[in-house]
Design an enzyme around this catalytic site. Structure first.
Site, PDB file in Angstrom:
ATOM      1  N   LYS A 211      30.739  43.797  39.619  1.00  0.00           N
ATOM      2  CA  LYS A 211      31.182  44.945  40.424  1.00  0.00           C
ATOM      3  C   LYS A 211      31.165  46.211  39.555  1.00  0.00           C
ATOM      4  CE  LYS A 211      33.628  41.682  43.270  1.00  0.00           C
ATOM      5  NZ  LYS A 211      34.755  41.336  44.148  1.00  0.00           N
TER       6      LYS A 211
ATOM      7  N   HIS B 101      27.115  42.255  50.178  1.00  0.00           N
ATOM      8  CA  HIS B 101      28.448  41.845  49.737  1.00  0.00           C
ATOM      9  C   HIS B 101      29.485  42.475  50.669  1.00  0.00           C
ATOM     10  CE1 HIS B 101      32.118  41.642  47.365  1.00  0.00           C
ATOM     11  NE2 HIS B 101      31.553  40.641  46.705  1.00  0.00           N
TER      12      HIS B 101
ATOM     13  N   GLU C 200      32.163  43.965  50.203  1.00  0.00           N
ATOM     14  CA  GLU C 200      32.630  45.302  49.810  1.00  0.00           C
ATOM     15  C   GLU C 200      31.614  46.364  50.243  1.00  0.00           C
ATOM     16  OE1 GLU C 200      33.385  44.393  45.680  1.00  0.00           O
ATOM     17  OE2 GLU C 200      35.035  43.092  46.316  1.00  0.00           O
TER      18      GLU C 200
ATOM     19  N   GLU D 261      30.926  33.869  51.405  1.00  0.00           N
ATOM     20  CA  GLU D 261      32.102  34.462  50.775  1.00  0.00           C
ATOM     21  C   GLU D 261      33.092  34.913  51.847  1.00  0.00           C
ATOM     22  OE1 GLU D 261      31.291  36.035  46.563  1.00  0.00           O
ATOM     23  OE2 GLU D 261      30.764  37.609  47.964  1.00  0.00           O
TER      24      GLU D 261
ATOM     25  N   GLY E 159      38.953  38.123  45.641  1.00  0.00           N
ATOM     26  CA  GLY E 159      39.917  38.844  44.817  1.00  0.00           C
ATOM     27  C   GLY E 159      41.369  38.611  45.199  1.00  0.00           C
TER      28      GLY E 159
HETATM   29  P1  PGA Z   1      36.374  37.011  43.250  1.00  0.00           P
HETATM   30  O1  PGA Z   1      35.148  37.855  43.876  1.00  0.00           O
HETATM   31  O2  PGA Z   1      35.786  35.853  42.513  1.00  0.00           O
HETATM   32  O3  PGA Z   1      37.082  37.987  42.373  1.00  0.00           O
HETATM   33  O4  PGA Z   1      37.186  36.564  44.412  1.00  0.00           O
HETATM   34  C1  PGA Z   1      34.033  37.209  44.439  1.00  0.00           C
HETATM   35  C2  PGA Z   1      33.015  38.196  44.876  1.00  0.00           C
HETATM   36  O5  PGA Z   1      33.361  39.321  45.276  1.00  0.00           O
HETATM   37  O6  PGA Z   1      31.807  37.896  44.853  1.00  0.00           O
END
Ligand code: PGA
Length: 249
Positions: free
Chosen positions: A10, A94, A96, A164, A170
């Site tokens: 990220k 992703h 995000e 995911e 997170g």
């Molecule tokens: P994380 O993130 O392992 O911190 O949960 C996964 C991701 O965003 O691919």
């Protein structure tokens, strides 16, 4: 098929992190043929990371790219530009990006085509939100994202999918092992319907969302989990090495 252990850094790190590939290899020796390692740093680190990974059997990938080759797209990076750095993968769609930067299924599909056209490997991310799961619609949502995010003309080759769940990213939360297995089965059956069993069986499906050394072995032991996409735990080479070791079990 090797297990793909991919770290999505990220917007973390700095150029000094180019020592991390070597650090990783000190912690996790080269000899494990079962595991493929991929590091996805911020864009300015792509080329230094590619150089720092030479001879270490570590792949480098970008976290996003634009669907156009070039043009007046301030702040963007094209697939051609990613390829020029020597990187081999691009994470696309992703959650995000979908939530904060307007990535839609259609745009992810266009980006995927661009990435495949220059010979890079796309990792298309799909996953339901908490509300979708509570409403019992996780499979439906993931299926729709998958069909919209894979380009209409795709042949199913040179493609990686990452499941995911948004609520697991997170947060330290993960679905139950059964729920992960159910969604991975669903993704596999969607892929099989679209591309036929011979091609679909070759598509790696990763799990991502709070993967840590403590839960990696159980998750990666699932038949249809071909690897992991890791955020937080992938910033630290010790924990990434522990996850890679769990994958090699
Ligand atoms: P994380 O993130 O392992 O911190 O949960 C996964 C991701 O965003 O691919």
């Amino acid at each position: 098929m090797k297990t793909l252990i991919a770290a999505n850094w990220k917007m973390h790190g700095n150029l000094g992190w180019a020592q991390k590939p070597a650090e990783f290899r000190r912690l996790f020796a080269q000899s494990n043929d079962n595991v493929e390692i991929l590091l996805c740093p911020p864009a300015h680190m792509l080329e230094p990371m590619v150089n720092a990974s030479k001879g270490l059997d570590i792949y480098i990938g970008a976290q996003n790219c634009h669907d156009q080759i070039s043009g007046a797209y301030t702040g963007e990076l094209s697939a051609v530009m990613v390829a020029e750095t020597g990187a081999q993968y691009v994470i696309l769609g992703h959650s995000e990006r979908r939530a904060m930067f307007g990535d839609t299924d259609k745009w992810v599909a266009a980006k995927t085509s661009a990435v495949q056209k220059v010979g890079l490997k796309p990792i298309i991310c799909v996953g339901e939100r908490r509300a979708d799961r509570v409403a019992g619609q996780a499979e439906e949502v993931v299926g729709a994202q998958l069909s919209g995010s894979i380009p209409p003309k795709a042949d199913g080759k040179n493609l990686v999918i990452a499941y995911e769940p948004v609520w697991a990213i997170g947060t330290g939360l993960t679905p139950t092992i059964e729920d992960i297995a159910t969604i991975h089965d669903h993704i596999r059956s969607c892929l099989t319907k679209r591309f036929g069993v011979r091609i679909a069986d070759k598509i790696q499906i990763l799990y991502g969302g709070s993967v840590k050394p403590e839960n990696a072995e159980e998750i990666l032991a699932l038949g249809d989990v071909a690897g992991a996409l890791i955020g937080g735990a992938g910033l630290d080479m010790k924990s990434l090495a522990a996850i890679a070791a769990a994958a090699g079990e």
